[in-house]
Design an enzyme around this catalytic site. Structure first.
Site, mmCIF file in Angstrom:
data_model
loop_
_atom_site.group_PDB
_atom_site.id
_atom_site.type_symbol
_atom_site.label_atom_id
_atom_site.label_comp_id
_atom_site.label_asym_id
_atom_site.label_seq_id
_atom_site.Cartn_x
_atom_site.Cartn_y
_atom_site.Cartn_z
ATOM 1 N N LYS A 93 0.869 -1.198 0.000
ATOM 2 C CA LYS A 93 0.000 0.000 0.000
ATOM 3 C C LYS A 93 0.884 1.220 0.000
ATOM 4 C CE LYS A 93 -3.829 2.274 0.263
ATOM 5 N NZ LYS A 93 -3.358 2.965 -0.976
ATOM 6 N N GLN A 114 7.267 3.949 3.897
ATOM 7 C CA GLN A 114 5.846 3.579 3.902
ATOM 8 C C GLN A 114 5.610 2.312 4.715
ATOM 9 O OE1 GLN A 114 3.850 5.640 1.512
ATOM 10 N NE2 GLN A 114 2.229 5.017 2.896
ATOM 11 N N LYS A 117 5.560 3.349 8.325
ATOM 12 C CA LYS A 117 4.411 4.239 8.521
ATOM 13 C C LYS A 117 3.122 3.424 8.592
ATOM 14 C CE LYS A 117 4.197 7.565 5.494
ATOM 15 N NZ LYS A 117 3.874 8.418 4.313
ATOM 16 N N LYS A 129 5.487 1.709 -3.029
ATOM 17 C CA LYS A 129 5.438 3.058 -3.614
ATOM 18 C C LYS A 129 5.712 2.939 -5.098
ATOM 19 C CE LYS A 129 4.953 7.375 -2.275
ATOM 20 N NZ LYS A 129 4.272 7.888 -1.075
ATOM 21 N N GLY A 168 -2.516 8.393 -4.332
ATOM 22 C CA GLY A 168 -1.813 9.553 -4.887
ATOM 23 C C GLY A 168 -0.572 9.921 -4.098
ATOM 24 N N ASP A 169 0.191 10.837 -4.646
ATOM 25 C CA ASP A 169 1.354 11.451 -3.984
ATOM 26 C C ASP A 169 1.640 12.703 -4.821
ATOM 27 O OD1 ASP A 169 3.517 10.664 -1.784
ATOM 28 O OD2 ASP A 169 4.644 11.514 -3.435
ATOM 29 N N THR A 213 -4.294 13.660 5.139
ATOM 30 C CA THR A 213 -2.869 13.773 5.488
ATOM 31 C C THR A 213 -2.618 15.075 6.248
ATOM 32 O OG1 THR A 213 -2.390 12.565 3.460
ATOM 33 C CG2 THR A 213 -0.526 13.576 4.597
ATOM 34 N N SER A 381 -6.799 5.896 3.775
ATOM 35 C CA SER A 381 -6.855 4.983 2.624
ATOM 36 C C SER A 381 -7.305 3.596 3.083
ATOM 37 C CB SER A 381 -5.477 4.863 1.962
ATOM 38 O OG SER A 381 -5.213 5.974 1.133
HETATM 39 P P1 NDP Z 1 1.132 17.759 -4.424
HETATM 40 O O1 NDP Z 1 1.608 17.412 -5.773
HETATM 41 O O2 NDP Z 1 -0.323 17.963 -4.197
HETATM 42 O O3 NDP Z 1 1.880 19.058 -3.883
HETATM 43 C C1 NDP Z 1 3.253 19.104 -3.788
HETATM 44 C C2 NDP Z 1 3.667 20.506 -3.379
HETATM 45 O O4 NDP Z 1 5.064 20.511 -3.070
HETATM 46 C C3 NDP Z 1 3.492 21.541 -4.488
HETATM 47 O O5 NDP Z 1 3.250 22.792 -3.920
HETATM 48 C C4 NDP Z 1 4.837 21.471 -5.188
HETATM 49 O O6 NDP Z 1 5.179 22.648 -5.908
HETATM 50 C C5 NDP Z 1 5.780 21.294 -4.018
HETATM 51 N N1 NDP Z 1 6.969 20.544 -4.460
HETATM 52 C C6 NDP Z 1 6.993 19.309 -5.007
HETATM 53 N N2 NDP Z 1 8.235 18.944 -5.337
HETATM 54 C C7 NDP Z 1 9.015 19.976 -4.982
HETATM 55 C C8 NDP Z 1 10.395 20.217 -5.072
HETATM 56 N N3 NDP Z 1 11.243 19.298 -5.600
HETATM 57 N N4 NDP Z 1 10.867 21.401 -4.592
HETATM 58 C C9 NDP Z 1 10.011 22.317 -4.055
HETATM 59 N N5 NDP Z 1 8.686 22.143 -3.961
HETATM 60 C C10 NDP Z 1 8.191 20.998 -4.414
HETATM 61 O O7 NDP Z 1 1.680 16.591 -3.463
HETATM 62 P P2 NDP Z 1 1.211 16.192 -1.994
HETATM 63 O O8 NDP Z 1 0.730 17.394 -1.262
HETATM 64 O O9 NDP Z 1 0.338 15.007 -2.103
HETATM 65 O O10 NDP Z 1 2.595 15.688 -1.353
HETATM 66 C C11 NDP Z 1 3.473 16.546 -0.613
HETATM 67 C C12 NDP Z 1 4.374 15.701 0.265
HETATM 68 O O11 NDP Z 1 3.564 14.950 1.195
HETATM 69 C C13 NDP Z 1 5.220 14.645 -0.453
HETATM 70 O O12 NDP Z 1 6.452 14.484 0.232
HETATM 71 C C14 NDP Z 1 4.410 13.366 -0.298
HETATM 72 O O13 NDP Z 1 5.207 12.209 -0.400
HETATM 73 C C15 NDP Z 1 3.873 13.550 1.113
HETATM 74 N N6 NDP Z 1 2.682 12.787 1.479
HETATM 75 C C16 NDP Z 1 1.546 12.832 0.728
HETATM 76 C C17 NDP Z 1 0.415 12.131 1.122
HETATM 77 C C18 NDP Z 1 -0.864 12.222 0.385
HETATM 78 O O14 NDP Z 1 -1.835 11.611 0.852
HETATM 79 N N7 NDP Z 1 -0.959 12.937 -0.722
HETATM 80 C C19 NDP Z 1 0.445 11.273 2.322
HETATM 81 C C20 NDP Z 1 1.663 11.347 3.087
HETATM 82 C C21 NDP Z 1 2.739 12.074 2.641
HETATM 83 P P3 NDP Z 1 5.051 22.666 -7.539
HETATM 84 O O15 NDP Z 1 3.598 22.648 -7.807
HETATM 85 O O16 NDP Z 1 5.736 23.918 -7.925
HETATM 86 O O17 NDP Z 1 5.767 21.431 -8.020
HETATM 87 O O1 2IT Z 2 3.155 8.893 1.473
HETATM 88 C C1 2IT Z 2 2.003 8.480 1.669
HETATM 89 O O2 2IT Z 2 1.655 7.976 2.739
HETATM 90 C C2 2IT Z 2 1.017 8.638 0.589
HETATM 91 N N1 2IT Z 2 1.331 9.199 -0.450
HETATM 92 C C3 2IT Z 2 -0.368 8.070 0.736
HETATM 93 C C4 2IT Z 2 -0.367 6.586 0.510
HETATM 94 C C5 2IT Z 2 -1.719 5.933 0.467
HETATM 95 O O3 2IT Z 2 -1.731 4.755 0.070
HETATM 96 O O4 2IT Z 2 -2.741 6.534 0.821
#
Ligand code: NDP
Ligand code: 2IT
Length: 449
Positions: A93, A114, A117, A129, A168-169, A213, A381
């Protein structure tokens, strides 16, 4: 870097040798091994049967070609990945990331994190992942759909509600999940809702998954602040990023009485000392898919936009990094400490460099590591999978209540484990040990497989 004992150092050396050049993966493994010294000292049985070595080796790694045709009729090639890291606790997952920086080392670090976590959530889910070096920026809706369909045309054979369940991520939200789930359904001729999470509400998604999240991280930091008799009320907060995690972190902080003074994207950051207008950020990011600089252009006086630079230069009491790995350097951490930060909650995966983590720990800052603090997304999830399995659909309140209980449970588990292993208040140690013990115990019960 902390010193490792001889056995753990040898394991780490082997990981570096067998995964040459994969620096983020080395970093994630090193951090967990640094916490395991205390486990090995107390429970030498965990060094038997190469348990730790097996945990560092993914069960399966899939790398594939993703060909697609852009709007001009040119053929484009990207690389797709899925690292099925560990299935001792349940089906693999974990999310899928579309970003040009994606490579096997990044996906492996994310899959490794993951695994622990997911163990911390207490839900029956293993760790995995995936992703691609595809850059969605500036691509049309049609191009995104064709890319997702091609990606899934290869990946579908490795998935299944009992096998591997993506979500997603970075770069993958509701739209992309819809296209991937649609192609999976078409290829298999099965409406197998439990094979994806983060789905739209019309076709099996869970309420509160979008928010989970960010909300979860905020609940975790709230619990951490409470251990020192503090709360979010009246505190200045900085949240990096402006994507899914950042937006819903800001929403919950605001509900808890905090003020968010800055957020960012990869081009720069905005500062609004009166408090960020979240409706405008949502409009810019979720509807128009535009740059955060638009905020300053539309709001004008009283706000600033700083191109490049570090958002961590903005003074705050609570910092919630919610963009990407290694976004807080040692220098940034020192700046935050100098400006009076009291708590850090990692919404992103591994956003603090090892040096930054050391700076926070030495300064006595409350520090919530990503594998605990951002687990609310994957936990919800698992709740989505539960609703799919029972063909049920819960209310927002019911789902958020479960999320809040799970986050409180993860907080308490990390705190109790840190205490048990002689490091009260060390959430990094608590998270790594509690996650490891669950996965290792289950692996042992399943034999050498
Ligand atoms: P999104 O794509 O929705 O948003 C990512 C954000 O981070 C954007 O504002 C993006 O800017 C910025 N960003 C991405 N890459 C970079 C980079 N290399 N340098 C600077 N800024 C960057 O992703 P999420 O919000 O889903 O994910 C954000 C973080 O949270 C990640 O580390 C992800 O692994 C983690 N995460 C996500 C979960 C989820 O459920 N979605 C769960 C747990 C963790 P720009 O648009 O300019 O690229
Ligand atoms: O980093 C993370 O925990 C996620 N991107 C969400 C993973 C999930 O299966 O909901």
């Amino acid at each position: 870097m902390l010193q490792l004992d001889e056995k753990l150092e040898a394991i780490f050396g082997e990981v570096v040798r067998r995964n040459a050049g994969e620096t983020e993966f080395h970093q994630a493994v090193r951090e967990v091994l640094e916490s395991l010294g205390r486990v090995v000292a107390k429970r030498p049985d965990f060094t038997a049967d190469a348990l730790i070595e097996r945990i560092c080796e993914p069960e399966r790694q899939i790398i594939f070609r993703v060909p697609w045709v852009d709007d001009r009729g040119n053929v484009q090639i990207n690389r797709g990945f899925r690292v099925q890291f560990n299935s001792a606790l349940g089906p693999y997952k974990g999310g899928i990331r579309f970003h040009p920086s994606v490579n096997v080392g990044i996906i492996k670090f994310l899959g490794f994190e993951q695994t622990f976590k997911n163990a911390l959530t207490g839900m029956p889910i293993g760790g995995g992942k995936g992703g691609s070096d595809f850059n969605p920026r500036g691509r049309s809706n049609g191009e995104i759909m064709r890319f997702c369909q091609s990606f899934m045309t290869e990946l579908y054979r490795h998935l299944g509600e009992y096998t591997d369940v993506p979500a997603g991520d970075i770069g993958v939200g509701g739209r992309e999940i819809g296209y991937m789930f649609g192609q999976y359904k078409r290829l298999t001729n099965r409406f197998e809702a439990g094979v994806f999470t983060g789905k739209g509400l019309l076709y099996g998604g869970s309420r509160a998954r979008t928010e989970a999240t960010g909300y979860g991280n905020t609940y975790f930091v709230q619990a951490m602040l409470a251990t020192r008799g503090r709360s979010f009320e009246g505190r200045k907060c900085v949240v990096s990023g402006s994507g899914n995690v950042a937006i819903y972190t800001m929403e919950k902080i605001r509900e808890f009485g905090g003020t968010i003074v800055a957020c960012s994207d990869s081009n720069g950051y905005i500062v609004d000392e009166k408090g960020i207008d979240l409706d405008l950020v949502k409009e810019i990011k979720e509807v128009r898919r535009a740059r955060i600089s638009e905020y300053h252009r539309l709001k004008g006086t009283g706000t600033h936009y700083i191109e490049k630079g570090s958002i961590w230069d903005v003074a705050c009491e609570v910092a919630m990094p919610s963009a990407t790995q290694n976004e807080i350097s040692g220098r940034d951490a020192r700046e935050l400490v100098k400006n009076g930060v009291v708590a850090v909650g990692e919404g992103a995966n591994m956003p603090s460099t090892p040096e930054a983590v050391r700076v926070f720990r030495e300064a006595g800052v409350l520090f919530a590591p990503g594998k605990a603090a951002n687990a609310g997304g994957v936990a919800t999830s698992a709740l989505e999978m539960q609703q799919n399995a029972s063909r049920d659909s819960w209310t927002f309140e019911q789902t958020e209540t479960r999320l809040a209980t799970i986050m409180r449970g993860i907080h308490d588990t990390c705190a109790a484990t840190a205490e048990e292993y002689g490091a009260p208040g060390d959430y990094v140690l608590g998270a790594n040990i509690a996650g490891f013990v669950r996965v290792a115990e289950s692996m042992r019960a399943l034999g050498v497989i």
